[in-house]
Design a protein around this motif. Structure first.
Motif, short mmCIF file in Angstrom:
data_model
loop_
_atom_site.label_atom_id
_atom_site.label_comp_id
_atom_site.label_asym_id
_atom_site.label_seq_id
_atom_site.Cartn_x
_atom_site.Cartn_y
_atom_site.Cartn_z
N ARG A 52 0.78 -1.31 -0.02
CA ARG A 52 0.42 0.29 -0.03
C ARG A 52 0.47 1.56 -0.19
O ARG A 52 0.67 2.13 -0.97
N ARG A 105 -15.70 13.42 4.20
CA ARG A 105 -13.76 12.91 4.30
C ARG A 105 -13.94 13.69 2.44
O ARG A 105 -14.76 13.94 2.41
N LYS A 125 -2.38 7.49 1.74
CA LYS A 125 -2.62 7.70 3.01
C LYS A 125 -1.12 8.10 2.75
O LYS A 125 0.17 8.41 3.61
N TYR A 168 -4.11 13.96 6.76
CA TYR A 168 -4.49 13.97 7.81
C TYR A 168 -5.29 15.06 9.09
O TYR A 168 -5.41 14.85 9.76
N GLU A 215 -16.03 6.36 7.00
CA GLU A 215 -15.66 5.50 7.12
C GLU A 215 -15.30 6.53 8.94
O GLU A 215 -15.80 7.86 8.75
N ALA A 247 -9.97 7.60 11.27
CA ALA A 247 -8.37 6.54 11.44
C ALA A 247 -9.42 5.53 11.28
O ALA A 247 -7.56 4.91 11.51
N MET A 248 -10.48 4.82 10.72
CA MET A 248 -10.07 3.56 10.76
C MET A 248 -11.63 3.17 9.78
O MET A 248 -12.18 4.29 9.99
N LEU A 296 -10.35 4.94 2.99
CA LEU A 296 -8.52 3.60 3.16
C LEU A 296 -9.01 2.62 2.84
O LEU A 296 -9.41 1.87 3.44
N GLY A 327 -8.46 -0.74 3.85
CA GLY A 327 -7.83 -0.64 5.44
C GLY A 327 -7.39 -1.92 5.22
O GLY A 327 -7.96 -3.33 4.60
N ILE A 328 -5.98 -2.59 5.72
CA ILE A 328 -5.75 -4.06 5.88
C ILE A 328 -6.13 -4.82 7.01
O ILE A 328 -6.97 -6.23 6.08
N THR A 329 -6.82 -3.69 8.38
CA THR A 329 -7.78 -4.79 8.72
C THR A 329 -8.71 -5.25 8.03
O THR A 329 -9.50 -5.58 8.31
N THR A 362 -5.71 -0.70 12.03
CA THR A 362 -4.52 -1.10 12.42
C THR A 362 -4.10 -1.17 14.60
O THR A 362 -3.96 -1.88 14.75
#
Ligand SMILES: Cc1ncc(COP(=O)(O)O)c(C=O)c1O
Length: 306
Positions: free
Chosen positions: A59, A147, A158, A163, A192, A195-196, A216, A218-220, A257
């Motif tokens: 990523r 957003r 990212k 941010y 979202e 930040a998750m 984003l 997300g990997i989670t 994460t």
């Protein structure tokens, strides 16, 4: 003097000496991309386990590509340096790893361009536990901030400067008394959290915003989609989510994460379901915790042991 190291300008240096100039392009304009990777202490083996490191570096490459950043090193070398830094810093507790690819130019000209810049890679670690209190349900409000849009500052990348959006939404949410916030897209759909990523449960089906909703990727999020489908046999739908679906969901949780799996029991002063942490949220929290601690043999490929 602490005994911690960082990686900067091609070498490991004491963390205290890891500084950049105030004239750095990335500092002036936010022109950098980063990752947040978590490594867990694995007490059974006395090792650290870095979770989905290759996916994070993939990523980072994609974010770099969008921002016309050319890192001097490739993803494999980044992973090698990460392992080396964990060893040097003698990490023996849960740790957050922050790699950054940034525009390192010191030239400040009248024309702000992101083409043909000098780019660099740096890396540091910090101990981290409990980004959000996941032991009880969170009270989450819908932010009045929207957003970032893909055609303005792409949420898919990212980007450090992006941010500001997170900071505004999260801070105003806290000041209004919420634990965290949900941020909507310009069209008014749920994007979202600050930040998750966000998941809802409705009628035993897991729902999360589609990747075209300015999230984003997300990997989670992707980890939980796999675990929910393969381990719990749940159907997972990715699609646009209306704001009022938050209010009628049976269960809800954040995923990230740092956040891990954080159950939500109230949206805008309305209880989610019966107001308690739901059973699907609990099961996924438990599965995720096992996965990151290397306790699910089937998913061992996700954990790099150091
Ligand atoms: C804006 C945003 N959305 C979602 C996430 C969750 O992504 P991941 O699960 O890859 O950490 C993060 C955290 O990195 C984030 O900053």
């Amino acid at each position: 003097m602490s005994d911690q190291y960082a990686y900067l300008r091609g070498e490991f240096v004491p963390l205290e000496n890891a500084s950049i100039s105030i004239r750095t392009h990335a500092f002036l304009y936010g022109t950098a991309v980063f990752e947040g990777i978590k490594a867990y202490w694995l007490p059974e083996s006395g090792q650290m386990g870095v979770f989905r490191m290759a996916d994070h570096y993939k990523r980072l490459q994609q974010s770099s590509h969008i921002l016309r950043l050319r890192s001097p090193i490739d993803a494999d070398k980044m992973a090698e340096l990460t392992i080396e830094l964990i060893k040097r810093n003698q990490c023996q507790a849960n740790t957050y790893i922050r790699p950054i690819v940034y525009k390192a130019d010191l030239r400040i000209g009248p024309i702000l361009t992101i083409a043909n810049t000098q780019d660099d890679f740096c890396l540091f670690t910090v101990p981290m536990d409990g980004y959000l209190d996941t032991s009880k349900g969170l009270h989450v409000g819908v932010s009045s901030w929207r957003r970032l849009d893909d055609n303005a500052i792409p949420a898919r990348a990212k980007v450090n400067g992006a941010y500001v959006n997170t900071a505004l939404a999260k801070t105003d949410g806290h000041l209004a008394g919420f634990d965290d916030v949900v941020v909507l897209t310009n069209e008014g759909h749920v994007a979202e959290g600050s930040a998750m990523n966000l998941f809802l449960v409705r009628d035993n089906c897991l729902i999360t915003s589609a990747i075209t909703e300015n999230i984003l990727e997300g990997i989670t999020r992707s980890t939980l989609i796999d675990l929910a489908q393969k381990e719990l046999g749940l159907s997972v739908v990715t699609r646009p989510i209306d704001r009022t679906e938050l209010y009628v969901a049976d269960e809800a949780f954040f995923a990230g994460t740092a956040t891990e799996v954080a159950p939500i029991t109230k949206f805008d002063h309305r209880p989610v379901g019966d107001g308690n942490v739901g059973s699907i949220s609990k099961q996924l929290q438990d599965l995720y915790s096992k996965a990151v601690h290397g306790l699910l043999p089937k998913y061992d490929r996700w954990v790099t042991r150091v």
